[in-house]
Design a protein around this motif. Structure first.
Motif, PDB file in Angstrom:
ATOM      1  N   GLU A 101       9.000   6.179 -10.173  1.00  0.00           N
ATOM      2  CA  GLU A 101       8.572   7.184  -9.198  1.00  0.00           C
ATOM      3  C   GLU A 101       8.047   8.460  -9.873  1.00  0.00           C
ATOM      4  O   GLU A 101       7.053   9.032  -9.446  1.00  0.00           O
ATOM      5  N   ASP A 102       8.697   8.900 -10.950  1.00  0.00           N
ATOM      6  CA  ASP A 102       8.309  10.186 -11.550  1.00  0.00           C
ATOM      7  C   ASP A 102       7.365  10.046 -12.740  1.00  0.00           C
ATOM      8  O   ASP A 102       7.025  11.031 -13.381  1.00  0.00           O
ATOM      9  N   GLU A 103       6.934   8.825 -13.016  1.00  0.00           N
ATOM     10  CA  GLU A 103       5.996   8.617 -14.120  1.00  0.00           C
ATOM     11  C   GLU A 103       4.623   9.154 -13.728  1.00  0.00           C
ATOM     12  O   GLU A 103       4.121   8.880 -12.648  1.00  0.00           O
ATOM     13  N   ALA A 104       3.985   9.928 -14.613  1.00  0.00           N
ATOM     14  CA  ALA A 104       2.739  10.599 -14.253  1.00  0.00           C
ATOM     15  C   ALA A 104       1.503   9.992 -14.912  1.00  0.00           C
ATOM     16  O   ALA A 104       0.386  10.387 -14.602  1.00  0.00           O
ATOM     17  N   LYS A 105       1.712   9.016 -15.825  1.00  0.00           N
ATOM     18  CA  LYS A 105       0.565   8.452 -16.546  1.00  0.00           C
ATOM     19  C   LYS A 105       0.437   6.948 -16.310  1.00  0.00           C
ATOM     20  O   LYS A 105       1.427   6.233 -16.215  1.00  0.00           O
ATOM     21  N   CYS A 106      -0.817   6.480 -16.221  1.00  0.00           N
ATOM     22  CA  CYS A 106      -1.079   5.058 -16.034  1.00  0.00           C
ATOM     23  C   CYS A 106      -0.674   4.272 -17.283  1.00  0.00           C
ATOM     24  O   CYS A 106      -1.112   4.602 -18.384  1.00  0.00           O
ATOM     25  N   ILE A 153       0.821  -1.211   0.000  1.00  0.00           N
ATOM     26  CA  ILE A 153       0.000   0.000   0.000  1.00  0.00           C
ATOM     27  C   ILE A 153       0.852   1.257   0.000  1.00  0.00           C
ATOM     28  O   ILE A 153       0.567   2.211  -0.717  1.00  0.00           O
ATOM     29  N   SER A 154       1.930   1.259   0.785  1.00  0.00           N
ATOM     30  CA  SER A 154       2.689   2.501   0.856  1.00  0.00           C
ATOM     31  C   SER A 154       3.553   2.715  -0.386  1.00  0.00           C
ATOM     32  O   SER A 154       4.104   3.792  -0.565  1.00  0.00           O
ATOM     33  N   SER A 155       3.651   1.716  -1.259  1.00  0.00           N
ATOM     34  CA  SER A 155       4.384   1.951  -2.511  1.00  0.00           C
ATOM     35  C   SER A 155       3.429   1.932  -3.702  1.00  0.00           C
ATOM     36  O   SER A 155       3.804   1.688  -4.827  1.00  0.00           O
ATOM     37  N   ARG A 156       2.165   2.249  -3.425  1.00  0.00           N
ATOM     38  CA  ARG A 156       1.153   2.152  -4.484  1.00  0.00           C
ATOM     39  C   ARG A 156       0.676   3.531  -4.944  1.00  0.00           C
ATOM     40  O   ARG A 156       0.580   4.467  -4.167  1.00  0.00           O
ATOM     41  N   LYS A 157       0.392   3.620  -6.229  1.00  0.00           N
ATOM     42  CA  LYS A 157      -0.332   4.778  -6.743  1.00  0.00           C
ATOM     43  C   LYS A 157      -1.558   4.265  -7.479  1.00  0.00           C
ATOM     44  O   LYS A 157      -1.621   3.100  -7.853  1.00  0.00           O
ATOM     45  N   LEU A 158      -2.514   5.155  -7.671  1.00  0.00           N
ATOM     46  CA  LEU A 158      -3.722   4.771  -8.411  1.00  0.00           C
ATOM     47  C   LEU A 158      -3.878   5.721  -9.595  1.00  0.00           C
ATOM     48  O   LEU A 158      -3.431   6.853  -9.546  1.00  0.00           O
ATOM     49  N   CYS A 159      -4.545   5.236 -10.658  1.00  0.00           N
ATOM     50  CA  CYS A 159      -4.809   6.162 -11.752  1.00  0.00           C
ATOM     51  C   CYS A 159      -6.190   6.779 -11.546  1.00  0.00           C
ATOM     52  O   CYS A 159      -7.062   6.182 -10.920  1.00  0.00           O
ATOM     53  N   LYS A 160      -6.326   8.012 -12.067  1.00  0.00           N
ATOM     54  CA  LYS A 160      -7.536   8.784 -11.780  1.00  0.00           C
ATOM     55  C   LYS A 160      -8.769   8.222 -12.448  1.00  0.00           C
ATOM     56  O   LYS A 160      -9.866   8.253 -11.902  1.00  0.00           O
ATOM     57  N   HIS A 220      -6.700   1.986 -11.351  1.00  0.00           N
ATOM     58  CA  HIS A 220      -5.786   0.853 -11.501  1.00  0.00           C
ATOM     59  C   HIS A 220      -4.708   0.966 -10.428  1.00  0.00           C
ATOM     60  O   HIS A 220      -4.038   1.999 -10.335  1.00  0.00           O
ATOM     61  N   PRO A 221      -4.515  -0.070  -9.593  1.00  0.00           N
ATOM     62  CA  PRO A 221      -3.455   0.015  -8.584  1.00  0.00           C
ATOM     63  C   PRO A 221      -2.098  -0.226  -9.245  1.00  0.00           C
ATOM     64  O   PRO A 221      -1.905  -1.224  -9.931  1.00  0.00           O
ATOM     65  N   VAL A 247      -1.780   9.583 -12.664  1.00  0.00           N
ATOM     66  CA  VAL A 247      -1.682   8.773 -11.441  1.00  0.00           C
ATOM     67  C   VAL A 247      -1.461   9.662 -10.223  1.00  0.00           C
ATOM     68  O   VAL A 247      -0.952  10.766 -10.332  1.00  0.00           O
ATOM     69  N   TYR A 248      -1.884   9.155  -9.061  1.00  0.00           N
ATOM     70  CA  TYR A 248      -1.706   9.913  -7.809  1.00  0.00           C
ATOM     71  C   TYR A 248      -1.555   8.932  -6.651  1.00  0.00           C
ATOM     72  O   TYR A 248      -1.890   7.749  -6.766  1.00  0.00           O
ATOM     73  N   ARG A 249      -1.027   9.463  -5.541  1.00  0.00           N
ATOM     74  CA  ARG A 249      -0.928   8.658  -4.319  1.00  0.00           C
ATOM     75  C   ARG A 249      -2.069   9.068  -3.401  1.00  0.00           C
ATOM     76  O   ARG A 249      -2.292  10.248  -3.182  1.00  0.00           O
ATOM     77  N   ARG A 250      -2.806   8.101  -2.869  1.00  0.00           N
ATOM     78  CA  ARG A 250      -3.896   8.455  -1.964  1.00  0.00           C
ATOM     79  C   ARG A 250      -3.347   8.997  -0.661  1.00  0.00           C
ATOM     80  O   ARG A 250      -2.366   8.500  -0.138  1.00  0.00           O
TER      81      ARG A 250
END
Ligand SMILES: [Zn+2]
Length: 219
Positions: A151-156, A130-137, A141-142, A163-166
């Motif tokens: 780390e710096d990728e911004a697209k799913c 969970i702490s290394s997860r991002k989701l797409c808007k 998609h986890p 993508v964002y971190r909850r």
């Protein structure tokens, strides 16, 4: 393959139950009853109930009291269910009140729970995931940072949306939630275990392997 079956998917945070719920929904044309997304949507609203829920889940990392959940999430979602279609429950029931809710509501639309799958992973694995997860808007998609994207990728990589971190996916808040789950889910698990309804699935395997195992149990 359309199937009119009703399934509960359980498991700790990060077990991948949301992903498995989506796969089953696609395969059998089921609708997903998911409480977390509804809550987060409400928390984003700029009104009294939105601010209240945002404070509970995002600031304090706690769980929303049942009276609010029942009205804002369960009754709201139940009214919108397609009564002709099967349902996958993701994130409910977590407390006895929710079992009571479904025990009353499902027969009223001619439904019952057919399968319960518990996807099991260790506490350490859960916090790590969970702490290394991002989701797409767009599709939630986890995505695991370092595995599914950098780390710096911004697209799913699946659908191309941002993508964002909850906010509530920090190690401390994950631990909080795991603690809550263990304490509160105990009676729920016991309740269904007594009825011999739960099938346990080892969750530290690939998405495909877990999906195949689950499908093997569905008749
Ligand atoms: Zn996506």
């Amino acid at each position: 393959m359309k199937k009119n079956i009703n399934i509960i998917i359980m498991g700790p945070q990060g077990s991948g139950k949301g992903t498995q719920a989506r796969l089953l929904a696609e395969k059998f044309d089921l609708q997903i009853f998911e409480t977390g997304n509804v809550l987060r949507e409400i928390a984003n609203q700029d009104n009294e109930i939105g601010r209240k829920i945002n404070d509970i889940i995002n600031v304090r990392g706690q769980f929303v009291p049942w009276d609010i959940m029942k009205k804002e999430v369960f009754d709201w979602g139940f009214d919108r269910l397609d009564k002709e279609k099967g349902i996958i429950f993701d994130g409910t029931p977590r407390i006895m009140k929710e079992i009571e809710y479904w025990n009353e509501k499902l027969p009223s639309i001619g439904k019952k729970i057919d399968y319960i799958f518990y996807i099991d992973i260790s506490k350490e694995e859960s916090v790590k995931r969970i702490s290394s997860r991002k989701l797409c808007k767009k599709n939630a998609h986890p995505l695991i940072v370092g595995k599914d994207l950098s780390e710096d990728e911004a697209k799913c990589p699946i659908c191309g949306s941002e993508v964002y971190r909850r906010q509530d996916d920090t190690p401390e808040k994950v631990l909080n939630r795991l603690q809550w789950n263990e304490e509160n889910m105990k009676p729920v698990i016991e309740y269904y275990d007594q009825k011999k309804m739960i099938t346990r699935i080892h969750g530290e395997k690939s998405i495909e392997e877990i999906n195949e195992e689950i499908l093997g149990y569905i008749k």
